[in-house]
Each structure stands twice: as C-alpha cells, then as structure tokens.
Design a protein around this motif. Structure first.
Motif, short mmCIF file in Angstrom:
data_model
loop_
_atom_site.label_atom_id
_atom_site.label_comp_id
_atom_site.label_asym_id
_atom_site.label_seq_id
_atom_site.Cartn_x
_atom_site.Cartn_y
_atom_site.Cartn_z
N VAL A 159 -9.42 4.25 -9.84
CA VAL A 159 -10.09 2.94 -9.97
C VAL A 159 -11.01 2.70 -8.78
N MET A 160 -10.53 3.00 -7.59
CA MET A 160 -11.34 2.80 -6.40
C MET A 160 -12.60 3.66 -6.41
N MET A 161 -12.53 4.79 -7.12
CA MET A 161 -13.70 5.68 -7.26
C MET A 161 -14.49 5.37 -8.52
N ARG A 162 -14.12 4.29 -9.23
CA ARG A 162 -14.77 3.86 -10.47
C ARG A 162 -14.63 4.91 -11.57
N GLN A 163 -13.54 5.60 -11.54
CA GLN A 163 -13.23 6.59 -12.58
C GLN A 163 -12.17 6.00 -13.50
N TYR A 164 -12.60 5.05 -14.33
CA TYR A 164 -11.66 4.23 -15.08
C TYR A 164 -10.94 5.00 -16.17
N GLY A 165 -11.64 5.90 -16.84
CA GLY A 165 -10.99 6.69 -17.88
C GLY A 165 -9.88 7.56 -17.33
N GLU A 166 -10.13 8.16 -16.16
CA GLU A 166 -9.11 8.99 -15.53
C GLU A 166 -7.90 8.16 -15.12
N SER A 167 -8.16 6.94 -14.65
CA SER A 167 -7.05 6.06 -14.28
C SER A 167 -6.17 5.75 -15.48
N VAL A 182 7.19 14.36 1.08
CA VAL A 182 6.32 13.95 2.18
C VAL A 182 4.86 13.93 1.73
N ARG A 183 4.46 14.86 0.88
CA ARG A 183 3.07 14.84 0.36
C ARG A 183 2.82 13.59 -0.45
N TYR A 184 3.81 13.17 -1.25
CA TYR A 184 3.63 11.94 -2.03
C TYR A 184 3.37 10.76 -1.08
N LYS A 185 4.18 10.67 -0.03
CA LYS A 185 4.05 9.55 0.90
C LYS A 185 2.76 9.64 1.72
N ALA A 186 2.33 10.86 2.04
CA ALA A 186 1.08 11.02 2.77
C ALA A 186 -0.10 10.55 1.92
N ALA A 187 -0.06 10.83 0.62
CA ALA A 187 -1.13 10.36 -0.27
C ALA A 187 -1.14 8.83 -0.33
N GLU A 188 0.03 8.22 -0.34
CA GLU A 188 0.12 6.76 -0.35
C GLU A 188 -0.58 6.15 0.85
N ARG A 189 -0.50 6.82 1.99
CA ARG A 189 -1.17 6.34 3.20
C ARG A 189 -2.67 6.17 2.98
N HIS A 190 -3.27 7.09 2.23
CA HIS A 190 -4.72 7.03 2.02
C HIS A 190 -5.13 5.85 1.15
N ILE A 191 -4.24 5.37 0.30
CA ILE A 191 -4.52 4.14 -0.45
C ILE A 191 -4.61 2.97 0.53
N VAL A 192 -3.64 2.88 1.42
CA VAL A 192 -3.63 1.80 2.41
C VAL A 192 -4.87 1.87 3.30
N LEU A 193 -5.32 3.08 3.61
CA LEU A 193 -6.46 3.27 4.51
C LEU A 193 -7.80 3.29 3.78
N ASP A 194 -7.80 2.97 2.47
CA ASP A 194 -9.02 2.91 1.67
C ASP A 194 -9.75 4.26 1.67
N GLN A 195 -8.99 5.31 1.39
CA GLN A 195 -9.54 6.67 1.35
C GLN A 195 -9.16 7.31 0.00
N ASP A 211 -10.68 9.23 -2.09
CA ASP A 211 -11.03 10.64 -2.29
C ASP A 211 -9.96 11.55 -1.74
N ARG A 212 -9.35 11.14 -0.63
CA ARG A 212 -8.29 11.96 -0.03
C ARG A 212 -7.01 11.89 -0.86
N VAL A 213 -6.78 10.75 -1.52
CA VAL A 213 -5.63 10.67 -2.43
C VAL A 213 -5.79 11.69 -3.55
N LEU A 214 -6.98 11.75 -4.13
CA LEU A 214 -7.20 12.65 -5.26
C LEU A 214 -7.15 14.11 -4.83
#
Length: 387
Positions: free
Chosen positions: A329-337, A284-297, A299-302
């Motif tokens: 990527v959305m946070m411009r942290q390309y090396g971490e991605s 459920v935590r995995y799926k909850a994090a996925e929601r924040h991608i859809v919602l453009d959040q 920082d909450r994914v991380l």
C-alpha cells in the motif's frame, strides 16, 4: 470521600465492567450482599482491608485498584464474543460438581494449543473458558500452578490479540504469579511487553523487557536452546518498544543482539511443549521487516519479505504478511496488497477478522479505488470494514 476515590464507586465500576451482579460478587468474594450494597450506595464510606481484599479476589484485581482511581476503560466487544474468556480470567468462581484433577486439565492442553496455533479463536475461547475454571479449582501445588500458568498465558496472548487489554493484563499477571520457573516467566513477560506496546505504553514495555532480558541473559557457552529463545524474544520486544518510542540507537542495539542470538542458534526452534512461539533466524527476519514499516521504508520490507518454507506457519508469519501488505500500500501497489490479504484470509480467517491492522490496510486500499472488486468486498466482510 470524593466520589472518584470512594471504594464503593470503584467497586461498582469494576463489578459492572466484569459483567457481575451484586449477588454474583457476593458469591465469588464471600462478602455479604448487604455490605456490598451499602458500599456501592455510599452509606458506608470505608471498610476493613480484609474485606477489600476479599472483594478484590472475587473481582480478580489487585486490592489497591479498589482504593485508587483507574480511568482505563475495557476494550470494545460489542458482540460479547470474548466475554466468557474475560470472565474466566477475571472473576473467581466456585467450582461445582466433580473436582477436576491436574492430569485431567493437562490432558486438554494439546487441544487448546492446537486451536491457539491454528488461530481458531472461537473454538479456543470455548475450550479455554471452562478449562480455566477447572484450573482455578486445582489448588496451589507445583503441578497445579504449572498447568494454570500455561493456560493463563495462552489466555493473555489471545485476549491481547483481540484487544481485550484489561482482561489480558489480569491473565498475564496471574500467569506470572503461578510461573514454575524463570523460562516460563520470561515467556510471559515477552507477551506482557507486547500487550504494553499494543496499549501504547512504550516506556513501560521497554523497561519491562529490558529488565528481564538483563536478568535472564544466559552464559552463552552453556546456554540451552530454550534459554536462548527466552532471552532472544525479550531482546526483540525491547527493540520493538524502543523503536516505536523514537529510541533508534537502543532499538538497533537490542535487535543486533537478538540477531546474534538467532545466528548462534543456527536453526529455527519450533514451538515446544510449553513455549508459544518459534524462535530463530526466520522469526528475527519477520521482526526486522516490521521495523522497516515503522521507519517508513516499504521497499526494504518487500526486499526482506519471506516465506515459511518447511516451517509451520505461525502467527508471527501471518503478522509478517500483514506488514508486506502494508508495504505494498505504501508503494501504491494496491492489487498486490489485496493478494497478500487474501492469502492471509485463506490461511487464518478468524485471526485476520480480529486484526485492526488488517482493517486499516484494507481501508487505505478502498480509499484509493473508485470501484471495488469482488475480492475486496470479500475481504471487507472478513475484517468487518463498513462499506
């Protein structure tokens, strides 16, 4: 009869999509080669319903699909890698040689499941394709339908992953027809709901998952872990479809209920002998994090990013790590991605190679960089990104 609705035109289109010659279809369906030729050439405008049914059985499609227009095109498979598996679920074939047995087919299930869970997709296709032929020849006993349903669900899930959507739908429809009980059926529906989301059919996915979640909702005071897992997955699939269809309130409600079911479980339920997924608080935590991608959040994914700990690394975990890479990527942290994508490539290279999501993430990184590191070039080769 207009060309687009003429049974011969529909027959020819589906037959070619399946990669069959007219002679192959004659053998698979029991319909004469001359009749098939006349239908496709248009010298016969119609045929008996019984004949249409025989042709549909040979093509593994509903009879109505030969009588109605269908503009859906099959997904790309330029290398033909998935053709054997597509054909195994879509084309009725005559079995030659020694007749298979239920026990013999069932004995192969652990090997098939191991390849599926380890994301060894090439090996899985090699195992599944002939085994599905054997399963087709088992007949319609309860045991035969049980093992066939399980194999077809694995095939449907695999074909969904690699974007072979028409074949995936056929596999899941057949799996549901053979499902021995409501729990297996609920698992198949959860996979089907995911397929519909991948196709962009959000309303259909939402309605399917919601209807089945209502139907299988257990009495919590006496629910088994398997019943809770089946219900919870349907709730999560309904939430995912609602969220993507801009129905935020319904998405929140169903995810909240799914979380409650996970809390009630109190632990992560590993994959059983038949279920294809884990279930519990981590999933459920995995799926909850996925929601924040859809919602453009992002920082909450991380903040919600998790590691599997002592659990077996699952496909759901690998999908979660792609969400983490996207958030970077959305946070411009390309090396971490890139580091996250490299981790997934080490752990599940065949799975990553089939993920368009991974290709899109890497493409975003490449677009922001003037020069590419060797690590980026390795990943580009792994996911098939043109350079």
């Amino acid at each position: 009869m207009p060309e687009e609705t003429h049974i011969g035109a529909r027959l020819r289109k589906i037959r070619k999509r399946r990669g069959l010659s007219q002679r192959d279809l004659a053998v698979a369906s029991g319909v004469s080669l001359s009749l098939i030729r006349k239908l496709e050439q248009g010298t016969l405008d119609d045929t008996r319903m019984e004949t249409a049914h025989q042709l549909a059985v040979g093509l593994r499609v509903p009879t109505s699909s030969l009588l109605e227009r269908d503009d859906e095109e099959s997904a790309d498979d330029t290398a033909g890698q998935w053709r054997p598996l597509r054909q195994a679920v879509q084309i009725a074939a005559l079995h030659e040689g020694e007749a298979p047995t239920v026990d013999g087919v069932r004995a192969m299930l652990p090997e098939v499941r191991a390849a599926y869970f380890d994301n060894r997709l090439g090996e899985l296709t090699g195992l599944l394709s002939p085994l599905l032929r054997d399963a087709d020849a088992l007949g319609d006993t309860t045991d035969a339908r049980d093992v066939r349903s399980h194999l077809l669900q694995i095939a449907g899930s695999t074909l969904t992953q690699v974007r072979q959507y028409s074949a995936a739908e056929t596999a899941l429809r057949r799996a549901l027809d053979d499902a021995p009980d409501r729990l297996r059926a609920a698992g198949i529906i959860a996979t089907w709901s995911w397929l519909l989301v991948r196709q962009g059919k959000l309303a259909a996915s939402r309605e399917l998952a919601t209807r089945w979640a209502d139907d299988v909702e257990p009495r919590l005071s006496r629910a088994t872990p398997e019943e809770l897992a089946a219900w919870g997955w349907l709730l999560m699939q309904a939430s995912a479809a609602n969220l993507r269809d801009n129905r935020r309130g319904e998405a929140d409600d169903t995810m909240r209920l799914a979380r409650s079911v996970a809390v009630l479980m109190g632990r992560e339920l590993p994959r059983g002998t038949e279920r294809l997924t884990t279930w519990g608080p981590a999933t459920v935590r995995y799926k909850a994090a996925e929601r924040h991608i859809v919602l453009d959040q992002p920082d909450r994914v991380l903040r919600a990013a998790t590691r599997p700990g002592g659990l077996a690394v699952s496909t759901e975990y690998h999908r979660h790590r792609l969400d983490v890479a996207k958030a970077h990527v959305m946070m411009r942290q390309y090396g971490e991605s890139i580091s996250v994508l490299t981790e997934v490539n080490v752990n599940a290279p065949e799975w990553l190679a089939s993920q368009r999501y991974a290709r899109d993430i890497l493409s975003d990184v490449v677009a922001k960089r003037r020069t590419l590191t060797p690590e980026m070039r390795t990943l580009a080769d792994a996911v098939g990104l043109p350079m």
